[in-house]
Design an enzyme around this catalytic site. Structure first.
Site, PDB file in Angstrom:
ATOM      1  N   THR A  63       3.671   1.946  10.975  1.00 49.92           N
ATOM      2  CA  THR A  63       3.877   3.375  11.204  1.00 49.92           C
ATOM      3  C   THR A  63       4.326   4.123   9.956  1.00 49.92           C
ATOM      4  OG1 THR A  63       6.108   2.916  12.031  1.00 49.92           O
ATOM      5  CG2 THR A  63       4.349   3.096  13.662  1.00 49.92           C
ATOM      6  N   GLY A  64       4.512   3.421   8.843  1.00 44.30           N
ATOM      7  CA  GLY A  64       4.647   4.083   7.550  1.00 44.30           C
ATOM      8  C   GLY A  64       6.000   4.696   7.245  1.00 44.30           C
ATOM      9  N   GLU A  65       6.013   5.405   6.115  1.00 46.94           N
ATOM     10  CA  GLU A  65       7.215   6.080   5.618  1.00 46.94           C
ATOM     11  C   GLU A  65       6.849   7.480   5.146  1.00 46.94           C
ATOM     12  OE1 GLU A  65       6.096   3.383   3.598  1.00 46.94           O
ATOM     13  OE2 GLU A  65       7.056   1.770   4.716  1.00 46.94           O
ATOM     14  N   GLY A 117      11.461  -3.104  15.258  1.00 48.21           N
ATOM     15  CA  GLY A 117      12.220  -2.782  16.451  1.00 48.21           C
ATOM     16  C   GLY A 117      11.494  -3.265  17.687  1.00 48.21           C
ATOM     17  N   ASP A 145       0.857  -1.185   0.000  1.00 50.63           N
ATOM     18  CA  ASP A 145       0.000   0.000   0.000  1.00 50.63           C
ATOM     19  C   ASP A 145       0.894   1.236   0.000  1.00 50.63           C
ATOM     20  OD1 ASP A 145      -1.833   2.009   0.379  1.00 50.63           O
ATOM     21  OD2 ASP A 145      -2.630   1.264   2.273  1.00 50.63           O
ATOM     22  N   HIS A 146       1.052   1.833  -1.182  1.00 50.84           N
ATOM     23  CA  HIS A 146       1.940   2.986  -1.340  1.00 50.84           C
ATOM     24  C   HIS A 146       1.239   4.101  -2.112  1.00 50.84           C
ATOM     25  CE1 HIS A 146       6.274   1.930  -0.336  1.00 50.84           C
ATOM     26  NE2 HIS A 146       5.595   0.863   0.046  1.00 50.84           N
ATOM     27  N   ASN A 169       5.379   8.120   1.531  1.00 46.34           N
ATOM     28  CA  ASN A 169       3.954   8.098   1.202  1.00 46.34           C
ATOM     29  C   ASN A 169       3.139   9.116   1.984  1.00 46.34           C
ATOM     30  OD1 ASN A 169       4.180   5.666  -0.506  1.00 46.34           O
ATOM     31  ND2 ASN A 169       4.693   4.675   1.427  1.00 46.34           N
ATOM     32  N   ALA A 176       8.092  -1.491  18.601  1.00 50.14           N
ATOM     33  CA  ALA A 176       7.015  -1.777  17.650  1.00 50.14           C
ATOM     34  C   ALA A 176       6.534  -3.220  17.778  1.00 50.14           C
ATOM     35  CB  ALA A 176       7.495  -1.500  16.226  1.00 50.14           C
TER      36      ALA A 176
END
Length: 317
Positions: free
Chosen positions: A104-106, A173, A37-38, A109, A176
């Protein structure tokens, strides 16, 4: 028993091709699907990035496989109330075969809506609140929410599945993964790290599914496969937090220019030898993953599915 699924890459393929690949995956014997999903691809060379919810709708009518987003970020670009509606509709279309994978995404995006990219600790807080809010909406009740990060005024979802979609939480990590164990219905990771699977189980994830994913490149020879990986996914060789912080594909291209072919392919089985593919997949089995998703890099999709149906999946089982 471990299940094996196919990972649909929205960054490389247009929507119609993704639906076609889903059909090929089911025919080849894969048992489930991941889909990325981007908003942007990682590199312009990859060339695509369709709206995942439209693609899921189409796939739901073409195959009978379960589908998991790997993963959706319900923090900035799309409000969690809208993600909740999209996930509920996907669950209805698939007859309850949809899992919402979240993370938690980037910045790649999410920055398109807000140039401020929250630090990792704040994003974990946002994710926990977002999951809580989505689950409240899946109850079918009228919801008003005044939270730390999100506001919602008298919202109710009317199109709902018989059961709320499970939420699988991505984590790489310690913080997370601990959150995934505490709030998730399952765990998602992109590396064969047994320590993280163990941490997930000890943090509340005992008895819950752990999904892992990897990339491969089947081709007529190893050298051409390695070149394809280096051309399309040199980002695999970029270390550290850059993948979370950089906002544009061109920034990834600048870093990727310093990644050698060896670095880009270090974790990717390349070529026609089934033993190389089996070895990489079994690392995930040995790490304790219940479901393993495999993505074929590059255009040789038909040959890949024939290869896996004939030489790989039967031996895994």
């Amino acid at each position: 028993m471990t299940k094996f699924g196919y990972f649909l890459g929205c960054e490389e393929h247009d929507p119609k091709e993704l639906v076609r690949q889903a059909v090929l995956a089911e025919r080849a014997g894969f048992e489930s699907l991941w889909i990325s999903d981007h908003y942007h691809p990682w590199l312009d060379e990859q060339g695509q990035s369709a709206f995942v919810w439209s693609v899921i709708g189409a796939i739901s009518q073409a195959v009978s496989l379960p589908i998991t987003t790997a993963v959706t970020c319900p923090l900035v670009r799309i409000h969690p109330a809208v993600v909740a509606q999209a996930a509920a509709t996907s669950a209805v279309l698939t007859g309850g075969r949809f899992q919402l994978g979240v993370g938690t995404g980037e910045a790649l995006n999410e920055h398109i809506i807000d140039s401020r990219w929250p630090p990792a600790a704040e994003r974990l807080e946002m994710l926990e609140e977002a999951v809580e809010l989505m689950r409240e909406l899946w109850s079918g009740k009228l919801v008003t929410h005044r939270g730390t990060h999100y506001q919602l005024d008298t919202a109710r979802l009317y199109t709902l599945p018989d059961s709320p979609p499970p939420v699988y939480v991505s984590g790489f990590g310690e913080k997370a993964v601990t959150l995934a164990g505490r709030i998730g219905d399952g765990y998602i990771s992109a590396g064969p790290t047994a320590e993280l699977v163990d941490l997930f189980r000890k943090s509340g994830g005992a008895g819950k599914p752990a999904q892992g994913g990897l990339k491969v490149c089947h081709a007529a020879d190893e050298a051409s496969a390695r070149r394809t990986v280096h051309r399309l996914w040199p980002t695999q060789g970029i270390k550290g937090e850059a993948s979370q912080l950089l906002p544009l594909p061109r920034h990834f291209e600048e870093l990727a220019g310093m990644v050698s072919e060896e670095e880009a392919t270090a974790s990717t089985p390349c070529g026609p030898d089934p033993e190389a593919h089996l070895k990489s997949i079994r690392e995930y089995v040995d790490a304790g993953f219940d479901e393993i998703y495999i993505n074929q890099i590059g255009p040789q999709q038909d040959a890949f599915f024939e290869f896996y149906a004939r030489d790989v999946l039967p031996r895994l089982r």
